[in-house]
Design a protein around this motif. Structure first.
Motif, PDB file in Angstrom:
ATOM      1  N   ARG A  20     -13.539   4.347   8.576  1.00 27.12           N
ATOM      2  CA  ARG A  20     -13.187   4.363   7.148  1.00 27.12           C
ATOM      3  C   ARG A  20     -12.740   2.957   6.714  1.00 27.12           C
ATOM      4  NH1 ARG A  20      -9.364   9.448   6.199  1.00 27.12           N
ATOM      5  NH2 ARG A  20      -9.597   8.718   4.048  1.00 27.12           N
ATOM      6  N   TYR A  21     -13.618   2.010   6.955  1.00 25.85           N
ATOM      7  CA  TYR A  21     -13.278   0.617   6.665  1.00 25.85           C
ATOM      8  C   TYR A  21     -13.395   0.292   5.175  1.00 25.85           C
ATOM      9  CZ  TYR A  21     -13.100  -0.378  11.636  1.00 25.85           C
ATOM     10  OH  TYR A  21     -12.745  -0.391  12.958  1.00 25.85           O
ATOM     11  N   LYS A  22     -14.101   1.117   4.441  1.00 27.00           N
ATOM     12  CA  LYS A  22     -14.156   0.921   2.987  1.00 27.00           C
ATOM     13  C   LYS A  22     -12.763   1.065   2.400  1.00 27.00           C
ATOM     14  CE  LYS A  22     -16.240   2.762  -1.253  1.00 27.00           C
ATOM     15  NZ  LYS A  22     -17.210   3.742  -1.813  1.00 27.00           N
ATOM     16  N   LEU A  23     -12.041   2.069   2.851  1.00 28.33           N
ATOM     17  CA  LEU A  23     -10.688   2.293   2.366  1.00 28.33           C
ATOM     18  C   LEU A  23      -9.767   1.153   2.802  1.00 28.33           C
ATOM     19  CD1 LEU A  23      -8.718   5.166   1.565  1.00 28.33           C
ATOM     20  CD2 LEU A  23      -7.845   4.173   3.666  1.00 28.33           C
ATOM     21  N   VAL A  24      -9.904   0.723   4.057  1.00 26.76           N
ATOM     22  CA  VAL A  24      -9.076  -0.377   4.568  1.00 26.76           C
ATOM     23  C   VAL A  24      -9.339  -1.650   3.771  1.00 26.76           C
ATOM     24  CG1 VAL A  24      -8.572  -1.819   6.581  1.00 26.76           C
ATOM     25  CG2 VAL A  24      -8.964   0.634   6.873  1.00 26.76           C
ATOM     26  N   ALA A  25     -10.608  -1.908   3.461  1.00 26.38           N
ATOM     27  CA  ALA A  25     -10.949  -3.105   2.695  1.00 26.38           C
ATOM     28  C   ALA A  25     -10.377  -3.043   1.283  1.00 26.38           C
ATOM     29  CB  ALA A  25     -12.469  -3.273   2.636  1.00 26.38           C
ATOM     30  N   THR A  26     -10.467  -1.868   0.655  1.00 29.06           N
ATOM     31  CA  THR A  26      -9.916  -1.696  -0.697  1.00 29.06           C
ATOM     32  C   THR A  26      -8.406  -1.911  -0.694  1.00 29.06           C
ATOM     33  OG1 THR A  26     -11.656  -0.091  -1.208  1.00 29.06           O
ATOM     34  CG2 THR A  26      -9.735  -0.140  -2.656  1.00 29.06           C
ATOM     35  N   ARG A  27      -7.748  -1.345   0.303  1.00 27.02           N
ATOM     36  CA  ARG A  27      -6.298  -1.535   0.443  1.00 27.02           C
ATOM     37  C   ARG A  27      -5.948  -3.007   0.581  1.00 27.02           C
ATOM     38  NH1 ARG A  27      -4.026  -0.979   6.218  1.00 27.02           N
ATOM     39  NH2 ARG A  27      -5.086  -2.987   6.134  1.00 27.02           N
ATOM     40  N   THR A  28      -6.733  -3.718   1.396  1.00 25.21           N
ATOM     41  CA  THR A  28      -6.476  -5.138   1.625  1.00 25.21           C
ATOM     42  C   THR A  28      -6.628  -5.946   0.343  1.00 25.21           C
ATOM     43  OG1 THR A  28      -7.224  -4.952   3.918  1.00 25.21           O
ATOM     44  CG2 THR A  28      -7.174  -7.159   2.961  1.00 25.21           C
ATOM     45  N   MET A  29      -7.655  -5.634  -0.427  1.00 23.16           N
ATOM     46  CA  MET A  29      -7.883  -6.379  -1.664  1.00 23.16           C
ATOM     47  C   MET A  29      -6.741  -6.168  -2.661  1.00 23.16           C
ATOM     48  SD  MET A  29     -12.020  -6.210  -2.339  1.00 23.16           S
ATOM     49  CE  MET A  29     -12.256  -4.470  -2.033  1.00 23.16           C
ATOM     50  N   ILE A  30      -6.290  -4.925  -2.792  1.00 21.16           N
ATOM     51  CA  ILE A  30      -5.193  -4.637  -3.723  1.00 21.16           C
ATOM     52  C   ILE A  30      -3.912  -5.325  -3.278  1.00 21.16           C
ATOM     53  CG2 ILE A  30      -3.727  -2.814  -4.669  1.00 21.16           C
ATOM     54  CD1 ILE A  30      -6.132  -0.947  -4.505  1.00 21.16           C
ATOM     55  N   SER A  31      -3.614  -5.246  -1.981  1.00 29.63           N
ATOM     56  CA  SER A  31      -2.379  -5.859  -1.478  1.00 29.63           C
ATOM     57  C   SER A  31      -2.423  -7.376  -1.605  1.00 29.63           C
ATOM     58  CB  SER A  31      -2.141  -5.451  -0.030  1.00 29.63           C
ATOM     59  OG  SER A  31      -3.176  -5.910   0.813  1.00 29.63           O
ATOM     60  N   ASN A  32      -3.607  -7.981  -1.458  1.00 28.85           N
ATOM     61  CA  ASN A  32      -3.719  -9.430  -1.613  1.00 28.85           C
ATOM     62  C   ASN A  32      -3.418  -9.864  -3.047  1.00 28.85           C
ATOM     63  OD1 ASN A  32      -4.326 -10.182   1.014  1.00 28.85           O
ATOM     64  ND2 ASN A  32      -6.506  -9.826   0.764  1.00 28.85           N
ATOM     65  N   ILE A  33      -3.921  -9.088  -4.001  1.00 31.61           N
ATOM     66  CA  ILE A  33      -3.669  -9.429  -5.407  1.00 31.61           C
ATOM     67  C   ILE A  33      -2.181  -9.313  -5.727  1.00 31.61           C
ATOM     68  CG2 ILE A  33      -4.078  -8.738  -7.789  1.00 31.61           C
ATOM     69  CD1 ILE A  33      -6.861  -7.817  -6.958  1.00 31.61           C
ATOM     70  N   ALA A  34      -1.610  -8.168  -5.359  1.00 33.25           N
ATOM     71  CA  ALA A  34      -0.198  -7.935  -5.671  1.00 33.25           C
ATOM     72  C   ALA A  34       0.705  -8.898  -4.905  1.00 33.25           C
ATOM     73  CB  ALA A  34       0.168  -6.485  -5.342  1.00 33.25           C
ATOM     74  N   GLY A  35       0.413  -9.098  -3.624  1.00 33.60           N
ATOM     75  CA  GLY A  35       1.230  -9.997  -2.817  1.00 33.60           C
ATOM     76  C   GLY A  35       1.161 -11.430  -3.282  1.00 33.60           C
ATOM     77  N   GLY A  36      -0.034 -11.873  -3.641  1.00 36.45           N
ATOM     78  CA  GLY A  36      -0.174 -13.239  -4.137  1.00 36.45           C
ATOM     79  C   GLY A  36       0.592 -13.476  -5.416  1.00 36.45           C
ATOM     80  N   ALA A  37       0.486 -12.527  -6.338  1.00 36.03           N
ATOM     81  CA  ALA A  37       1.214 -12.656  -7.604  1.00 36.03           C
ATOM     82  C   ALA A  37       2.718 -12.669  -7.377  1.00 36.03           C
ATOM     83  CB  ALA A  37       0.825 -11.513  -8.535  1.00 36.03           C
ATOM     84  N   LEU A  38       3.187 -11.805  -6.479  1.00 31.39           N
ATOM     85  CA  LEU A  38       4.619 -11.744  -6.191  1.00 31.39           C
ATOM     86  C   LEU A  38       5.106 -13.028  -5.538  1.00 31.39           C
ATOM     87  CD1 LEU A  38       7.280 -10.158  -6.010  1.00 31.39           C
ATOM     88  CD2 LEU A  38       6.471  -9.239  -3.813  1.00 31.39           C
ATOM     89  N   GLY A  39       4.356 -13.540  -4.566  1.00 28.33           N
ATOM     90  CA  GLY A  39       4.760 -14.759  -3.877  1.00 28.33           C
ATOM     91  C   GLY A  39       4.839 -15.954  -4.800  1.00 28.33           C
ATOM     92  N   ILE A  40       3.849 -16.107  -5.656  1.00 35.23           N
ATOM     93  CA  ILE A  40       3.842 -17.230  -6.594  1.00 35.23           C
ATOM     94  C   ILE A  40       5.008 -17.115  -7.574  1.00 35.23           C
ATOM     95  CG2 ILE A  40       2.561 -18.258  -8.507  1.00 35.23           C
ATOM     96  CD1 ILE A  40      -0.011 -17.618  -6.979  1.00 35.23           C
TER      97      ILE A  40
END
Length: 489
Positions: A140-160
């Motif tokens: 179920r790597y589609k789900l893992v990839a989707t999770r990763t993309m969402i967390s990257n967006i949110a994490g990047g915005a928070l870090g900046i």
């Protein structure tokens, strides 16, 4: 769906997720590198070494052991869950009660609190590690990839945002904790599995032997990946370790985009291959040959463009990191041959070979780092690359004993892309030196990438036409259905 189709689909989604993650990661780091000081990055990098090693101990080889099992057993999974949680509690106590106070007293006052805060990642990992294994064994790597993309967006915005408002090192710490928590929640909900209040010694022993070999190997592999940076940090301070880690990160950004997605699904695919060692050995050769078409130009190309790449992405204050990235990029041959060796050995249960290889790598890397650190940060990176080549024969011996694959087949299998990539990198470096040095750095970098993209396939057509014909089918199978049925048919 067949294993090959599952592998192709999984690789596609991991490529998509990793591509997005790398692009967003570069953009985020581009901003953070200008908002934070190298010493602040160095503090978090040093604390991460302690935490990352502990995170491997929390996993205890559990994900790989659960993926390898023919059937999912709730009792075994529950035992694995509570084992991981108990290990997290014990290791967190050591980090907070021992490592953090010593770090603050003898190295830097900020390091101790950062270690203590990041130790919470152990609990975050432990509550979802079995759930992630369930998702991976089900492809179920589609789900893992989707999770990763969402967390990257949110994490990047928070870090900046946090860095802009002056949080310093805590901008990185808080971001890691929030992103890790989000991914753990998604894993838990998506796996649709809850642990039982059950613990069995018999269930634990069912995968204990394999996990212990794998755990040792993973611990040494993680320590091996950090040992050079750790030695640099001890010798020169937080700013120096940041320079080394950013150089390594620059290379990993490129590698994760092209190579790592295939490696991440390799264990799941190898575990379903029939024919024991020889069958997995043949699969290893096929996958390594196909992968070399990308890995060789990626590593050699990264080495050629490293100084300009780092300066453009991270800023001129990271000049040393560009030289580090160039030195590490020359590890192309060992890296290509080892990418799928460990997943293949793990798939057939020969994890002791993985342990032996990592012991040799750790001991020699530690020795080389201690010898070269007196000469400078870049020299440590060069020594690490030389060490990888020197210890390659030992890894090839394990390849023969574990998978019954002759070293000649492995080496000659990647030779055409290796030669074509080396020529490409040499041409790019010479053109940069003789014709492009007066250009602005951005168009110069673009020109170098474009030149490499033209030279490599042309040279490969000359030196490896037969190789391309043999491996075209492997890459065609990894394409999405729409492309596979279209012009690539």
């Amino acid at each position: 769906m067949s294993v090959s189709k599952k592998f192709a689909s999984s690789a596609f989604w991991l490529v998509l997720g990793t591509s997005f993650g790398n692009i967003s990661g570069i953009l985020v780091f581009f901003v953070l590198a200008r908002l934070l000081k190298p010493a602040e990055f160095g503090i978090v990098a040093l604390a991460s070494i302690f935490v990352d090693v502990s995170r491997i101990m929390v996993s205890a080889g559990i994900p790989e052991a659960m993926i390898q099992r023919e059937t999912w057993d709730d009792k075994v999974a529950s035992t694995a869950f509570w084992t991981s949680l108990a290990l997290a509690g014990a290791l967190c106590a050591v980090l907070i009660g021992v490592v953090a106070p010593i770090s603050s007293a003898y190295y830097d006052p900020t390091l101790g609190p950062v270690v203590a805060a990041l130790s919470l990642m152990l609990f975050i990992d432990s509550i979802s590690i079995v759930h992630l294994a369930k998702l991976q064994r089900e492809f179920r790597y589609k789900l893992v990839a989707t999770r990763t993309m969402i967390s990257n967006i949110a994490g990047g915005a928070l870090g900046i945002t946090l860095a802009y408002h002056g949080y310093g090192v805590w901008a990185l710490v808080i971001t890691r904790l929030v992103v890790g928590s989000f991914e753990a929640i998604v894993n838990w909900v998506s796996a649709k599995w809850q642990p039982q209040f059950f613990f069995s010694r018999e269930a634990l022993r069912s995968f204990f032997g394999s996990s212990m070999h794998l755990l040792g190997g993973q611990l040494l592999a993680t320590a091996n990946g950090h040992i050079a940076a750790f030695v640099v940090g001890m010798a020169y301070g937080p700013a120096a370790i940041a320079q080394y880690r950013v150089g390594a990160r620059g290379l990993s950004m490129v590698v994760e985009l092209t190579i790592n997605p295939l490696q991440k699904v390799a264990l799941s695919a190898f575990s379903r291959v029939q024919g024991e060692a020889r069958g997995v050995g043949n699969a290893y050769l096929r996958l390594t040959k196909a992968c070399s078409l990308a890995s060789c130009p990626v590593f050699f190309g990264a080495a050629a463009i490293a100084p300009d790449f780092v300066a453009v992405c991270f800023g001129p204050q990271w000049e040393i990191s560009g030289q580090v990235m160039a030195m590490l990029g020359l590890v192309v041959a060992p890296a290509t041959l080892l990418y799928f060796l460990y997943p293949a050995l793990t798939a057939i249960g020969r994890t002791q070979y993985v342990l032996f290889s990592n012991i040799a790598a750790f001991v020699t890397n530690l020795a080389v780092s201690l010898v070269t650190v007196g000469f400078g940060v870049v020299q440590v990176a060069a020594g690490s690359t030389i060490r990888a080549h020197v210890t390659l024969p030992f890894a090839l011996l394990l390849l023969k004993r574990g998978l019954h694959v002759e070293w000649r087949k492995a080496i000659f299998g990647i030779l055409p892309p290796f030669v074509a990539s080396a020529i490409m990198a040499l041409v790019v470096a010479l053109v940069r030196h003789w014709f492009l040095m007066e250009w602005h750095i951005v168009p110069r970098l673009v020109a170098m990438v474009a030149l490499g993209a033209v030279v490599y396939p042309l040279v490969l057509l000359v030196v490896g036409r037969r190789f391309l014909n043999e491996n075209f089918g492997e890459f065609r199978a990894m394409l999405p259905n729409a492309l596979r049925k279209g012009p690539f048919k």
